[in-house]
Design an enzyme around this catalytic site. Sequence first.
Site: not given
Length: 212
Positions: A2, A189-191
């Site tokens: 990731r 943060n995957r936003l």
Amino acid sequence: MRAHYRAEGLLEDGLAAHPMDQFGHWFRQAAQAAVHGFVHEPNAMVVSTADADGRPSSRTVLLKQYDEQGFVFYTNYDSRKARELAENPYVSLLFPWHPMARQVIVTGTARRTARDETAAYFRTRPHGSQLGAWASEQSSVIASRDELESSYAQLSARYPEGEQVPVPPNWGGFRVAPQAVEFWQGRENRLHDRLRYVAEPDGSWRVERLSP
């Protein structure tokens, strides 16, 4: 595995009015990144097609031109992608600029380029690539590598360096006219930021934000 994206954001008020202008802006940045070895082949895109029964297939193809009308690539018209586009003109393009935490996703319809446009582009290709377009019966089954190289050698003898190679009759371009173009920017943060242009019936473009 990731990765954590800490890239600059993408906001609505920073977008160009037309998706192809926004694409041009991002593409120039990707091309500049390629000069410094940060992005490999920024014009490489994944082209996804589907046959008449909806069975999909994907492959990487090089973008050769873009303008207000869309995105252009070239291929053998007997290839799998060309046969599928003849049955089903809907297509998706994906530009995966991973080192920049960016993607551009295009959905639209493909149509063949005019023969004079194809010929003009073919004349800009290196001599070896011109011969390769004749030597390869793209997507067909062949007996061996030797068969392919033998075909190329025969063509090389027939059309030596410096001699004009004619355009193969079954080779040419497709122009993908976009109906939607999404600009994806990776964020922390995957936003992620996902802004999508959608074509309106009057020729204008609506921009909408998608949840990541």
